[in-house]
Design a protein around this motif. Structure first.
Motif, PDB file in Angstrom:
ATOM      1  N   UNK A  78       0.634  -0.852  -0.135  1.00  0.00           N
ATOM      2  CA  UNK A  78      -0.328  -0.274   0.050  1.00  0.00           C
ATOM      3  C   UNK A  78       0.910   1.124   0.196  1.00  0.00           C
ATOM      4  N   UNK A  79       0.237   2.172  -0.720  1.00  0.00           N
ATOM      5  CA  UNK A  79       0.976   3.779  -0.186  1.00  0.00           C
ATOM      6  C   UNK A  79       1.347   4.247   0.673  1.00  0.00           C
ATOM      7  N   UNK A  80       2.373   4.380   1.034  1.00  0.00           N
ATOM      8  CA  UNK A  80       2.817   4.868   2.216  1.00  0.00           C
ATOM      9  C   UNK A  80       2.514   6.600   2.317  1.00  0.00           C
ATOM     10  N   UNK A  81       2.079   6.512   3.381  1.00  0.00           N
ATOM     11  CA  UNK A  81       1.202   8.083   3.680  1.00  0.00           C
ATOM     12  C   UNK A  81       2.203   9.403   3.603  1.00  0.00           C
ATOM     13  N   UNK A  82       3.581   8.751   3.540  1.00  0.00           N
ATOM     14  CA  UNK A  82       4.434  10.492   4.160  1.00  0.00           C
ATOM     15  C   UNK A  82       5.202  10.028   2.821  1.00  0.00           C
ATOM     16  N   UNK A  83       5.164   9.170   1.911  1.00  0.00           N
ATOM     17  CA  UNK A  83       6.723   9.405   0.372  1.00  0.00           C
ATOM     18  C   UNK A  83       5.474   9.099  -0.586  1.00  0.00           C
ATOM     19  N   UNK A  84       3.810   7.960  -0.319  1.00  0.00           N
ATOM     20  CA  UNK A  84       3.706   8.071  -1.261  1.00  0.00           C
ATOM     21  C   UNK A  84       3.852   6.766  -2.163  1.00  0.00           C
ATOM     22  N   UNK A  85       4.829   6.200  -1.490  1.00  0.00           N
ATOM     23  CA  UNK A  85       5.495   4.800  -2.050  1.00  0.00           C
ATOM     24  C   UNK A  85       4.898   3.439  -1.424  1.00  0.00           C
ATOM     25  N   UNK A  86       4.639   2.547  -1.930  1.00  0.00           N
ATOM     26  CA  UNK A  86       4.466   1.274  -1.761  1.00  0.00           C
ATOM     27  C   UNK A  86       5.494   1.018  -0.603  1.00  0.00           C
ATOM     28  N   UNK A  87       4.715   0.360   0.281  1.00  0.00           N
ATOM     29  CA  UNK A  87       5.755  -0.395   1.561  1.00  0.00           C
ATOM     30  C   UNK A  87       6.472  -1.756   0.899  1.00  0.00           C
ATOM     31  N   UNK A  88       7.072  -2.180   1.075  1.00  0.00           N
ATOM     32  CA  UNK A  88       7.643  -3.117   1.350  1.00  0.00           C
ATOM     33  C   UNK A  88       7.767  -4.386   1.658  1.00  0.00           C
ATOM     34  N   UNK A  89       7.646  -6.116   1.440  1.00  0.00           N
ATOM     35  CA  UNK A  89       6.738  -6.430   2.834  1.00  0.00           C
ATOM     36  C   UNK A  89       7.940  -6.543   3.889  1.00  0.00           C
ATOM     37  N   UNK A  90       7.730  -6.324   5.461  1.00  0.00           N
ATOM     38  CA  UNK A  90       8.579  -7.316   6.215  1.00  0.00           C
ATOM     39  C   UNK A  90       9.200  -5.362   6.723  1.00  0.00           C
ATOM     40  N   UNK A  91       9.279  -4.253   5.909  1.00  0.00           N
ATOM     41  CA  UNK A  91       9.555  -3.065   5.878  1.00  0.00           C
ATOM     42  C   UNK A  91       9.422  -2.757   7.573  1.00  0.00           C
ATOM     43  N   UNK A  92      10.385  -1.234   7.776  1.00  0.00           N
ATOM     44  CA  UNK A  92      10.065  -1.066   8.572  1.00  0.00           C
ATOM     45  C   UNK A  92       9.392   0.796   9.442  1.00  0.00           C
ATOM     46  N   UNK A  93       8.991   0.459   9.961  1.00  0.00           N
ATOM     47  CA  UNK A  93       8.859   2.389   9.917  1.00  0.00           C
ATOM     48  C   UNK A  93       8.680   2.952  11.407  1.00  0.00           C
ATOM     49  N   UNK A  94       9.406   4.177  12.090  1.00  0.00           N
ATOM     50  CA  UNK A  94       9.515   4.260  13.008  1.00  0.00           C
ATOM     51  C   UNK A  94       8.992   5.350  13.606  1.00  0.00           C
ATOM     52  N   UNK A  95       8.165   5.058  14.696  1.00  0.00           N
ATOM     53  CA  UNK A  95       7.099   5.754  15.398  1.00  0.00           C
ATOM     54  C   UNK A  95       6.684   7.641  15.093  1.00  0.00           C
ATOM     55  N   UNK A  96       5.969   7.750  15.042  1.00  0.00           N
ATOM     56  CA  UNK A  96       5.859   9.184  14.161  1.00  0.00           C
ATOM     57  C   UNK A  96       4.055   9.613  14.261  1.00  0.00           C
ATOM     58  N   UNK A  97       3.671  10.803  14.676  1.00  0.00           N
ATOM     59  CA  UNK A  97       2.539  11.485  15.377  1.00  0.00           C
ATOM     60  C   UNK A  97       1.671  12.596  13.055  1.00  0.00           C
ATOM     61  N   UNK A  98       0.593  11.694  13.399  1.00  0.00           N
ATOM     62  CA  UNK A  98       0.100  12.839  12.359  1.00  0.00           C
ATOM     63  C   UNK A  98       0.863  14.588  12.125  1.00  0.00           C
ATOM     64  N   UNK A  99       1.170  14.638  11.804  1.00  0.00           N
ATOM     65  CA  UNK A  99       0.783  16.430  10.977  1.00  0.00           C
ATOM     66  C   UNK A  99      -0.215  17.445  11.648  1.00  0.00           C
ATOM     67  N   UNK A 100      -0.261  17.679  12.661  1.00  0.00           N
ATOM     68  CA  UNK A 100      -1.342  18.400  13.181  1.00  0.00           C
ATOM     69  C   UNK A 100      -0.468  20.300  13.805  1.00  0.00           C
ATOM     70  N   UNK A 101      -1.224  21.156  14.023  1.00  0.00           N
ATOM     71  CA  UNK A 101      -1.553  22.288  14.673  1.00  0.00           C
ATOM     72  C   UNK A 101      -1.495  23.135  15.775  1.00  0.00           C
ATOM     73  N   UNK A 102      -2.018  23.003  16.378  1.00  0.00           N
ATOM     74  CA  UNK A 102      -2.298  23.301  18.270  1.00  0.00           C
ATOM     75  C   UNK A 102      -3.037  25.406  18.541  1.00  0.00           C
ATOM     76  N   UNK A 103      -4.084  25.580  18.023  1.00  0.00           N
ATOM     77  CA  UNK A 103      -4.644  26.689  17.902  1.00  0.00           C
ATOM     78  C   UNK A 103      -5.016  26.743  19.426  1.00  0.00           C
ATOM     79  N   UNK A 104      -4.770  28.535  19.904  1.00  0.00           N
ATOM     80  CA  UNK A 104      -5.068  28.633  21.260  1.00  0.00           C
ATOM     81  C   UNK A 104      -5.910  30.216  20.947  1.00  0.00           C
TER      82      UNK A 104
END
Length: 276
Positions: free
Chosen positions: A200-226
């Motif tokens: 499936x396309x990776x949300x960050x790179x738009x390229x297909x993930x390879x079987x068994x590949x690793x991705x580090x922990x991450x947070x979805x991009x966002x902002x905090x309003x005050x």
């Protein structure tokens, strides 16, 4: 098979349209059932052909020919059972591996020929302190290519073999290393979660993930309003922010650190294992 059909048969003896025999009764005038060659031929050939199908020859030398033939025929279609330490090295059809209660099939590829579980290489959540007979610890250990030939074959067949440098840079990936002529390194899957994202396309790179590949922990991009209307006074040596209602805060100051060493949901700990 032919049922008796002479005029003196007992009609419907075993149900509608199923005649049988009688010894007759001289007192009541009931005649015994007449026999016929056609019926005897059917009985003879029905039995003889079972014996012959089982590899025997009908010759009158034994009273157990039919029994032997039936046992032989059952043996040709039954799944044979073996200990995991005594797996045959030739194809004898599907086999049952006793310790695993699994049916293994013969496998042949450019990388492995022999019996193997269809689950070979699958990631498992180990629920026992010591690995079961069907498991190995997936903690980066070095394994024998001879003792674990099926698993090594699986790794090569699925393009999961990488260099040691790539493996080290991606600990947590379902990748193996060709250590030397005799050994290979298993994946280290500790502290990782599986995700059905291969292909499936990776949300960050738009390229297909390879079987068994690793991705580090991450947070979805966002902002905090005050939504404050007063100025935030800076401490000596720090920038003063002027904040308008519902604005994004920018500047060189910030909040204190919070959280833990990793991003993770609630979870239960098991041992990382691979099916052999």
């Amino acid at each position: 098979m032919k049922r008796i059909s002479t005029a003196t048969k007992v009609a419907d003896k075993f149900g509608a349209g199923k005649p049988g025999f009688t010894n007759g009764n001289a007192v009541t005038g009931v005649p015994a059932t007449d026999l016929e060659a056609d019926w005897f031929d059917h009985v003879q050939e029905e039995i003889s052909r079972v014996i012959e199908a089982g590899g025997g020859a009908v010759d009158g030398s034994s009273y157990t020919m039919l029994l032997t033939a039936i046992q032989q025929l059952i043996g040709t279609i039954a799944v044979k059972s073996y200990s995991i330490t005594g797996i045959p090295n030739v194809d004898v059809g599907p086999i049952l591996v006793k310790e695993l209660c699994e049916v293994w099939r013969w496998s042949a590829s450019a990388y492995y020929t022999g019996y193997r579980s269809p689950l070979c290489g699958r990631r498992i959540s180990g629920h026992t302190v010591a690995p079961l007979a069907s498991e190995i610890d997936a903690v980066g250990g070095v394994l024998s290519k001879t003792a674990y030939a099926a698993l090594w074959g699986y790794a090569q067949e699925n393009g999961l073999v990488v260099t040691q440098a790539v493996w080290t840079a991606n600990i947590g990936a379902h990748w193996f290393v060709d250590v030397d002529a005799a050994t290979f390194r298993a994946p280290d899957l500790r502290n990782t979660f599986p995700r059905e994202a291969a292909g499936a396309p990776d949300a960050d790179t738009a390229t297909a993930r390879a079987l068994g590949s690793f991705k580090a922990d991450s947070l979805k991009s966002h902002v905090h309003d005050v939504g404050i209307t007063t100025s935030i006074g800076g401490r000596p040596g720090h920038t003063v922010w002027q904040v308008s209602p519902t604005a994004n805060v920018t500047g060189s100051d910030g909040t204190g650190s919070t959280g833990t060493a990793e991003t993770a949901p609630k979870h239960t700990a098991y041992f990382p294992r691979l099916h052999i």
